[in-house]
Design a protein around this motif. Structure first.
Motif, short mmCIF file in Angstrom:
data_model
loop_
_atom_site.label_atom_id
_atom_site.label_comp_id
_atom_site.label_asym_id
_atom_site.label_seq_id
_atom_site.Cartn_x
_atom_site.Cartn_y
_atom_site.Cartn_z
N VAL A 13 0.46 -1.46 0.49
CA VAL A 13 0.12 0.50 0.17
C VAL A 13 0.99 1.87 0.11
N TRP A 14 2.14 1.84 0.98
CA TRP A 14 2.84 2.64 0.99
C TRP A 14 3.39 2.19 -0.68
N ASP A 15 3.66 1.89 -1.38
CA ASP A 15 4.15 1.55 -2.79
C ASP A 15 3.31 2.24 -3.61
N LEU A 16 2.22 2.00 -3.44
CA LEU A 16 0.95 2.48 -4.01
C LEU A 16 0.98 4.38 -3.66
N ILE A 17 1.51 4.23 -2.66
CA ILE A 17 0.70 6.29 -2.15
C ILE A 17 1.95 6.70 -2.28
N ALA A 18 3.48 6.24 -2.23
CA ALA A 18 4.23 7.19 -2.03
C ALA A 18 4.42 8.25 -3.17
N GLY A 19 4.79 9.33 -2.55
CA GLY A 19 4.67 10.53 -3.34
C GLY A 19 3.99 11.20 -3.56
N HIS A 20 3.18 10.89 -2.86
CA HIS A 20 1.21 11.46 -3.24
C HIS A 20 1.09 12.18 -1.20
N GLU A 21 2.14 11.97 -1.05
CA GLU A 21 1.97 12.28 0.52
C GLU A 21 0.89 13.29 1.27
N ALA A 22 1.24 14.86 -0.03
CA ALA A 22 0.49 15.41 0.18
C ALA A 22 -0.52 15.55 0.27
N PRO A 23 -1.34 15.03 -1.62
CA PRO A 23 -3.26 15.04 -1.09
C PRO A 23 -3.73 13.99 -0.45
N PHE A 24 -3.05 13.08 -0.69
CA PHE A 24 -2.96 12.31 0.27
C PHE A 24 -4.26 12.93 2.00
N GLY A 25 -2.61 13.38 2.33
CA GLY A 25 -2.88 13.88 3.86
C GLY A 25 -3.66 14.88 3.93
N ALA A 26 -3.63 15.99 2.90
CA ALA A 26 -4.93 17.48 2.53
C ALA A 26 -6.14 16.82 3.02
N GLU A 27 -6.76 15.33 1.84
CA GLU A 27 -7.76 14.74 1.81
C GLU A 27 -7.55 13.78 3.15
N LEU A 28 -7.11 13.25 4.08
CA LEU A 28 -6.74 12.90 5.27
C LEU A 28 -7.92 14.15 6.11
N LEU A 29 -6.92 14.92 6.59
CA LEU A 29 -7.22 16.48 7.08
C LEU A 29 -8.33 16.92 7.27
N LEU A 30 -8.89 16.93 5.60
CA LEU A 30 -10.47 17.73 5.44
C LEU A 30 -11.37 17.01 6.12
N ARG A 31 -11.09 15.69 5.66
CA ARG A 31 -11.90 14.52 6.06
C ARG A 31 -12.22 14.67 7.52
N LEU A 32 -10.96 14.51 8.35
CA LEU A 32 -11.00 14.80 10.01
C LEU A 32 -11.45 15.66 10.42
N PHE A 33 -11.71 17.24 10.00
CA PHE A 33 -12.11 18.32 9.85
C PHE A 33 -13.61 18.53 9.80
N THR A 34 -13.80 17.72 8.28
CA THR A 34 -15.41 17.82 8.08
C THR A 34 -16.33 16.84 9.08
N VAL A 35 -16.03 15.24 9.56
CA VAL A 35 -16.71 14.16 9.60
C VAL A 35 -16.82 14.68 11.09
N TYR A 36 -15.44 14.83 12.29
CA TYR A 36 -14.67 15.24 13.09
C TYR A 36 -14.44 16.66 13.37
N PRO A 37 -15.40 17.62 13.05
CA PRO A 37 -14.91 19.09 13.87
C PRO A 37 -14.22 19.65 15.13
N SER A 38 -14.69 19.12 16.22
CA SER A 38 -13.71 18.92 17.52
C SER A 38 -12.14 18.62 17.28
N THR A 39 -12.42 17.89 16.25
CA THR A 39 -10.73 17.89 16.15
C THR A 39 -9.79 19.19 16.09
N LYS A 40 -10.42 19.55 14.92
CA LYS A 40 -9.51 21.16 14.95
C LYS A 40 -8.78 21.92 16.29
#
Length: 141
Positions: A13-40
């Motif tokens: 899995v890491w081989d598939l996402i390596a090099g895409h850390e920024a967009p995957f991480g940004a989407e992760l944060l956006l989902r986290l903040f949207t679904v669980y706003p208290s995490t902000k």
């Protein structure tokens, strides 16, 4: 402890996402903040409404740390000690937030990798990320 098969799934899995850390991480944060706003609360440095550049930058740092953990599966405690100290003593992150982050990361992986992210891979990543969360929060117990 991860089996050899689980370690292989994590590496695949890491081989598939390596090099895409920024967009995957940004989407992760956006989902986290949207679904669980208290995490902000733990990301106040990003402001109330983080822009794309902030999300990409912090998301990349987060996933680069995951990448380091992937490279050191047999020694997570040692490699993650500085992050554990930061999260426990400086940021004071409530350990209850890590399962929320894990859930959002799994959703990001599944949505991007689709059929390549098998049930076995998901199980291995869940076990791995739970292990990372345990190491990051053990100083708080």
């Amino acid at each position: 402890m991860l089996s050899a098969e689980e370690q292989a799934h994590i590496a695949q899995v890491w081989d598939l996402i390596a090099g895409h850390e920024a967009p995957f991480g940004a989407e992760l944060l956006l989902r986290l903040f949207t679904v669980y706003p208290s995490t902000k609360l733990y990301f106040q440095h990003l402001g109330a409404f983080p822009d794309e550049v902030q999300l990409l930058s912090h998301g990349q740092r987060m996933l680069q740390a995951v990448g380091v953990a992937v490279q050191h599966l047999d020694d997570l405690r040692a490699v993650l000690r500085p992050l554990a100290d930061l999260h426990a003593h400086v940021l004071r992150v409530d350990p209850a937030n890590f399962p929320l982050l894990i859930q959002c990361f799994q959703v990001v992986l599944a949505s991007h990798l689709q059929g390549e992210f098998t049930v076995e891979m998901q199980a291995a990543w869940d076990k791995f990320l739970t292990g990372v969360a345990i190491v990051l929060t053990e100083h708080q117990r």
